[in-house]
Write a protein that holds these residues in place. Structure first.
Motif, PDB file in Angstrom:
ATOM      1  N   THR A   1       0.714  -1.161  -0.014  1.00 16.69           N
ATOM      2  CA  THR A   1      -0.132   0.119  -0.013  1.00 16.69           C
ATOM      3  C   THR A   1       0.826   1.506   0.001  1.00 16.69           C
ATOM      4  O   THR A   1       1.981   1.370   0.569  1.00 16.69           O
ATOM      5  CB  THR A   1      -0.997   0.135   1.194  1.00 16.69           C
ATOM      6  OG1 THR A   1      -0.242  -0.040   2.337  1.00 16.69           O
ATOM      7  CG2 THR A   1      -1.993  -1.076   1.304  1.00 16.69           C
TER       8      THR A   1
ATOM      9  N   ARG B   1      -7.604   4.152  -0.088  1.00 12.43           N
ATOM     10  CA  ARG B   1      -6.386   3.653   0.502  1.00 12.43           C
ATOM     11  C   ARG B   1      -5.865   2.298  -0.068  1.00 12.43           C
ATOM     12  O   ARG B   1      -4.750   2.276  -0.232  1.00 12.43           O
ATOM     13  CB  ARG B   1      -6.521   3.365   2.086  1.00 12.43           C
ATOM     14  CG  ARG B   1      -5.191   3.150   2.684  1.00 12.43           C
ATOM     15  CD  ARG B   1      -5.350   3.095   4.198  1.00 12.43           C
ATOM     16  NE  ARG B   1      -6.159   1.586   4.491  1.00 12.43           N
ATOM     17  CZ  ARG B   1      -5.528   0.400   4.164  1.00 12.43           C
ATOM     18  NH1 ARG B   1      -4.563   0.157   4.096  1.00 12.43           N
ATOM     19  NH2 ARG B   1      -6.485  -0.680   4.362  1.00 12.43           N
ATOM     20  N   LEU B   2      -6.781   1.431  -0.282  1.00 13.50           N
ATOM     21  CA  LEU B   2      -6.629   0.148  -0.989  1.00 13.50           C
ATOM     22  C   LEU B   2      -6.137   0.487  -2.210  1.00 13.50           C
ATOM     23  O   LEU B   2      -5.422  -0.312  -2.843  1.00 13.50           O
ATOM     24  CB  LEU B   2      -7.869  -0.926  -0.763  1.00 13.50           C
ATOM     25  CG  LEU B   2      -8.044  -1.320   0.743  1.00 13.50           C
ATOM     26  CD1 LEU B   2      -9.389  -1.894   0.599  1.00 13.50           C
ATOM     27  CD2 LEU B   2      -6.900  -2.136   1.258  1.00 13.50           C
TER      28      LEU B   2
ATOM     29  N   ARG C   1      -1.641   1.828  -4.529  1.00 13.73           N
ATOM     30  CA  ARG C   1      -0.652   0.709  -4.247  1.00 13.73           C
ATOM     31  C   ARG C   1       0.548   0.377  -5.288  1.00 13.73           C
ATOM     32  O   ARG C   1       0.121   1.008  -6.384  1.00 13.73           O
ATOM     33  CB  ARG C   1      -1.610  -0.477  -4.061  1.00 13.73           C
ATOM     34  CG  ARG C   1      -2.131  -1.060  -5.439  1.00 13.73           C
ATOM     35  CD  ARG C   1      -3.499  -1.950  -5.211  1.00 13.73           C
ATOM     36  NE  ARG C   1      -3.978  -2.581  -6.470  1.00 13.73           N
ATOM     37  CZ  ARG C   1      -4.809  -1.817  -7.397  1.00 13.73           C
ATOM     38  NH1 ARG C   1      -4.948  -0.598  -7.032  1.00 13.73           N
ATOM     39  NH2 ARG C   1      -5.021  -2.405  -8.407  1.00 13.73           N
TER      40      ARG C   1
END
Length: 219
Positions: free
Chosen positions: A109, A205-206, A209
């Motif tokens: 992440t 947020r996920l 990455r």
């Protein structure tokens, strides 16, 4: 340090298209059109590294895998990644997945690896990348397709190069730790391949990455 080549990363393969027409007989355009839903790290890496010269790649890593050796080699690599990155996986900073074709995806992440709008790797993430590099150098007979991803906030003019630069930063770091550069290809996907909804901060947020898709080099 030798820079990894930039190349497009195809991540999935529609098996029916290959079966009907034959993969080797297709143009690159046709190949791109049928890349779809198999989670195929191996498919994308095979195209990238075929273009740069498979013979040269095999020579750089000291040979290729064949037959039953492929499954054993990749399973052992997956076990070592699980062991070496157990604390990071438990903390939710790293996700490790293995597909039916034995390819492996390692997802990190950006909240742990990068500051917002930056492609400089945080020094606190070096130990994690060192663990990844140590495992990848132990298993050299694989290609590493490294892709950067963002959420949908901001413009594509910002997100696309940011995602590519983050992928390149990871590639350069791994090369500095002994991973053979010829094994690696990088691409920036921007916002176009989300793994979660961009409607929530958790989802965004996920989506921010970098992924490493690890595929066996076969004869």
């Amino acid at each position: 340090m030798k820079k990894p080549l930039l190349a497009g990363l195809a991540i999935t393969l529609a098996v029916s298209g290959c079966a009907n027409t034959g993969w080797d007989g297709m143009s690159n355009t046709q190949k791109g059109a049928i890349l779809g839903t198999l989670g195929g790290a191996a498919a994308g890496a095979a195209i990238n590294h075929k273009n740069r010269g498979k013979g040269a790649l095999i020579g750089a890593v000291g040979g290729a895998l064949a037959g039953s050796a492929v499954g054993y080699y990749m399973d052992q690599q997956k076990r070592d990644l699980d062991t070496n990155l157990a604390s990071e996986v438990q903390a939710g900073n790293i996700i490790i997945q293995q597909y039916s074709d034995k390819s492996i995806k390692v997802t990190m992440t950006s909240t742990t690896a990068f500051d917002t709008n930056s492609y400089s790797i945080k020094s606190g993430f070096y130990p994690t990348l060192n663990k990844i590099a140590n495992t990848l150098t132990k298993y050299p007979k694989t290609t590493l397709a490294i892709s950067g991803h963002t959420d949908n906030q901001g413009s594509d003019a910002i997100n696309k190069p940011l995602s590519e630069n983050r992928a390149m930063a990871v590639s350069n770091y791994l090369a500095g730790k002994g991973v053979v550069p010829e094994r690696m290809s990088v691409v920036g996907r921007g916002r176009f391949e989300p793994r979660a909804s961009n409607m929530t901060e958790e989802g965004r947020r996920l989506n921010r990455r970098v992924e490493i898709l690890i595929a066996p080099i076969t004869e």
